[in-house]
Design a protein around this motif. Structure first.
Motif, short mmCIF file in Angstrom:
data_model
loop_
_atom_site.label_atom_id
_atom_site.label_comp_id
_atom_site.label_asym_id
_atom_site.label_seq_id
_atom_site.Cartn_x
_atom_site.Cartn_y
_atom_site.Cartn_z
N LEU A 1 8.10 -4.44 12.39
CA LEU A 1 8.62 -3.58 11.34
C LEU A 1 7.79 -2.31 11.25
O LEU A 1 6.56 -2.36 11.33
N ALA A 2 8.47 -1.17 11.11
CA ALA A 2 7.79 0.12 10.99
C ALA A 2 8.41 0.89 9.84
O ALA A 2 9.49 0.57 9.36
N GLY A 3 7.69 1.95 9.39
CA GLY A 3 8.19 2.77 8.31
C GLY A 3 7.54 2.43 6.98
O GLY A 3 6.57 1.67 6.92
N GLU A 4 8.12 2.98 5.91
CA GLU A 4 7.59 2.74 4.56
C GLU A 4 8.22 1.47 3.99
O GLU A 4 9.40 1.44 3.67
N ILE A 5 7.42 0.43 3.87
CA ILE A 5 7.93 -0.88 3.43
C ILE A 5 7.18 -1.32 2.18
O ILE A 5 5.95 -1.31 2.16
N THR A 6 7.93 -1.67 1.17
CA THR A 6 7.35 -2.23 -0.04
C THR A 6 7.49 -3.74 0.01
O THR A 6 8.60 -4.27 0.01
N TYR A 7 6.36 -4.44 0.08
CA TYR A 7 6.37 -5.90 0.15
C TYR A 7 6.34 -6.49 -1.26
O TYR A 7 5.95 -5.82 -2.19
N PRO A 8 6.82 -7.75 -1.41
CA PRO A 8 7.27 -8.67 -0.37
C PRO A 8 8.72 -8.41 0.05
O PRO A 8 9.49 -7.79 -0.69
N ILE A 9 9.04 -8.91 1.25
CA ILE A 9 10.41 -8.85 1.75
C ILE A 9 10.80 -10.21 2.31
O ILE A 9 9.94 -11.03 2.63
N ILE A 10 12.10 -10.43 2.41
CA ILE A 10 12.63 -11.64 3.03
C ILE A 10 13.37 -11.19 4.28
O ILE A 10 14.33 -10.40 4.19
N VAL A 11 12.93 -11.65 5.44
CA VAL A 11 13.56 -11.28 6.71
C VAL A 11 14.40 -12.46 7.17
O VAL A 11 13.90 -13.58 7.37
N GLN A 12 15.71 -12.22 7.31
CA GLN A 12 16.63 -13.29 7.66
C GLN A 12 17.31 -13.00 8.99
O GLN A 12 17.68 -11.86 9.27
N LEU A 13 17.46 -14.03 9.77
CA LEU A 13 18.22 -13.97 11.01
C LEU A 13 19.54 -14.70 10.76
O LEU A 13 19.53 -15.85 10.32
#
Length: 539
Positions: free
Chosen positions: A447-459
């Motif tokens: 992951l790149a860029g401006e990210i505000t955590y937390p996140i949920i990454v789903q496949l």
């Protein structure tokens, strides 16, 4: 002769020769090339863009025979009319369309009739796309425009036939207006695009909404419709392009009338999200009778289980502790068959290395004896496992290490489980096998860029069904290993309240849904592939 002219002349000569040869061939006529030309509007009565309009009927004349298709969905009248106009021909072909207006029109108002894809030629079905007829009951045609995009707040693909509505903010407007009054202006994305454009508008201040209007009544019904809104007022004229995120609200609390689902189970259906409900039987029940209230893991329902006894009816009190609301119901006994325990495994025949194996029961399980469980591999060597009973989901999970190209035999002996009624299981055997590592692919996601955590990454698969999920609280590479060959989507949820799930919005509370974005392309995985993808996230 210049070179380009010689080339064009050469191809022209070939075309003439081929045409001559085609004419000389014997055989049945083919009917000629397919007609791809849509019907052309020749004239309108009254003329399009008429002012001081007073007619009750409108006729649109075309250059060929036409017919109407799905006109009840395709025709959008703005501002909406109380009574839909009558449009003919229905079920026949003519060279004109006649629209009969049944409403009294507003004074000094510009009206638009957008026919979408509803007028097609009679032979090939070519539509005259988005044909619009405009008139004004005043002395001029309003000319301002609002445009934008509608997207689904959670799903990658937006719904079809989304209404986009403008309400003029005047002394009569308030936040509840969208629930009970049609808008001043309306358009529809139909079934072909997520882009919208509202035309022929007058200057002023407006509230803008998107609506998946299931009842087609031009007002918001929280129980059935999706809604999208922006917080700011739309001031016309404007050159802003608006984005509307469509979401389904958690409906307001309501309780359905309880009823028997089986001889010893009464269901209490409700809406309103995670409301805390207390169910109490006001009818005296013998001390020898056991009762149990269990939340259905799949839907908003509480299941009231009880051991058998004779009674004509039971009076219940249901208390919503959050809202301090009490409802009372009398449920009469019905002669139904009692449920018998059914155990359903999560996997049959094959299992992935990363998957959890569990067994779900249709009746609450009150006890599990792990000494009645044995797992062996293909060499009949015992496999270590951990067993856990989840009473919330009413399932038993068996966690064990899975190796490549292996077979596992799960033997569940009698009395492995005991259900609420004291019943136990017979002998149950499951056989599972794993593939080789070369049968699967591996994906690393950066992951790149401006990210505000937390996140949920789903496949997910291409139908957006969840396949894998990783909760991410800080920057790290994400590995999805042992993926079956196929196509996948990546969905990222920005978990702003850190509760581990996606939260929808609420219009009256002015809460937008949590942000969801998708990787811009489908990711193909093949056996024995190792793939690295970088997802650059923009604000």
């Amino acid at each position: 002769m210049p070179r380009i002219q010689r080339i064009l002349s050469f191809f022209f000569l070939i075309a003439v020769v081929l045409a001559a040869l085609q004419c000389a061939r014997r055989g049945s006529p083919t009917g000629g090339p397919k007609d791809n030309t849509p019907p052309v509007l020749l004239k309108a009565e009254p003329e399009n863009l008429t002012t001081e309009f007073k007619a009750k009927k409108i006729r649109l004349y075309f250059d060929e025979y036409i017919k109407l298709e799905d006109i009840q969905n395709q025709l959008i009248v703005s501002p909406p009319l109380k009574y839909n106009p009558e449009v003919t021909p229905q079920g026949g072909a003519r060279k004109y369309v006649e629209i009969t207006l049944k409403d009294t029109l507003l004074e000094n108002t510009t009206y638009t009739l957008n026919f979408g894809q509803g007028i097609v030629d009679n032979n090939e079905g070519n539509p005259n796309s988005f044909l619009t007829y405009v008139f004004s009951t005043g002395t001029y045609i309003d000319s301002l425009t609002v445009s934008g995009v509608v997207k689904d707040a959670f799903n990658n693909k937006a719904d079809e036939f989304i209404s986009v509505m403008l309400y003029e903010i005047d002394t009569a407007y308030n936040d509840s207006t969208v629930y009970n009054k049609p808008p001043n202006y309306i358009t529809n994305t139909l079934d072909s695009t997520i882009i919208f454009q509202l035309k022929y508008l007058k200057a002023g201040k407006y509230a803008i909404f998107a609506l998946k209007d299931e009842s087609k009544n031009n007002v918001f019904d929280q129980n059935t419709d999706k809604i999208g809104f922006i917080d700011d007022t739309v001031s016309l004229p404007t050159d802003t392009v608006f984005l509307l995120n469509l979401f389904k609200e958690i409906p307001n609390y309501s309780l359905k009338t309880p009823n028997y689902a089986a001889a010893n189970k009464i269901i209490f259906g409700y809406s309103g999200g995670n409301e805390k409900l207390d169910i109490e039987a006001l009818t005296e029940i013998p001390d020898s009778i056991s009762t149990l209230v269990v939340k259905d893991p799949e839907k908003d329902t509480l299941n009231y289980w009880f051991t058998p006894f004779e009674i004509d009816s039971i009076i219940f009190k249901v208390t919503n502790e959050n809202l301090k609301k009490i409802d009372t119901f009398t449920v009469k006994t019905r002669k139904l068959v009692a449920d018998s325990v059914m155990l359903t495994p999560s996997h049959r025949n094959t299992i992935n290395f990363a998957d959890e194996f569990y067994i779900t029961s249709n009746i609450p399980i009150v006890a599990m004896d792990t000494t009645r469980i044995a797992i062996f591999n293909k060499d009949t060597i015992a496999v270590n496992f951990k067993a856990k009973l989840d009473t919330t989901k009413n399932r038993m999970s068996l966690d064990f290490e899975k190796e490549a190209d292996e077979k596992y035999y799960l033997n569940l002996l009698p009395y492995f489980i005991t259900d609420f009624f004291g019943a136990t299981n017979d002998t149950i055997n499951y056989r599972l096998s794993t593939g080789g590592y070369a049968d699967f692919g591996s994906l690393r996601l950066n992951l790149a860029g401006e990210i505000t955590y937390p996140i949920i990454v789903q496949l997910t698969d291409e139908k957006e069904k969840l396949y894998r999920e990783i909760y991410v609280s800080e920057a790290t590479a994400l590995d999805f290993n042992t993926l079956k060959p196929g196509n996948y989507l990546i969905r990222i949820i920005f978990d702003s309240n850190s509760n581990g799930i996606w939260d929808t919005g609420n219009y009256l509370k002015k809460i937008q849904p949590e942000r969801v974005i998708y990787y811009p392309s489908v990711i193909e995985m093949r056996a024995n592939w190792e793939k690295i993808e970088t997802f650059t996230i923009l604000d």
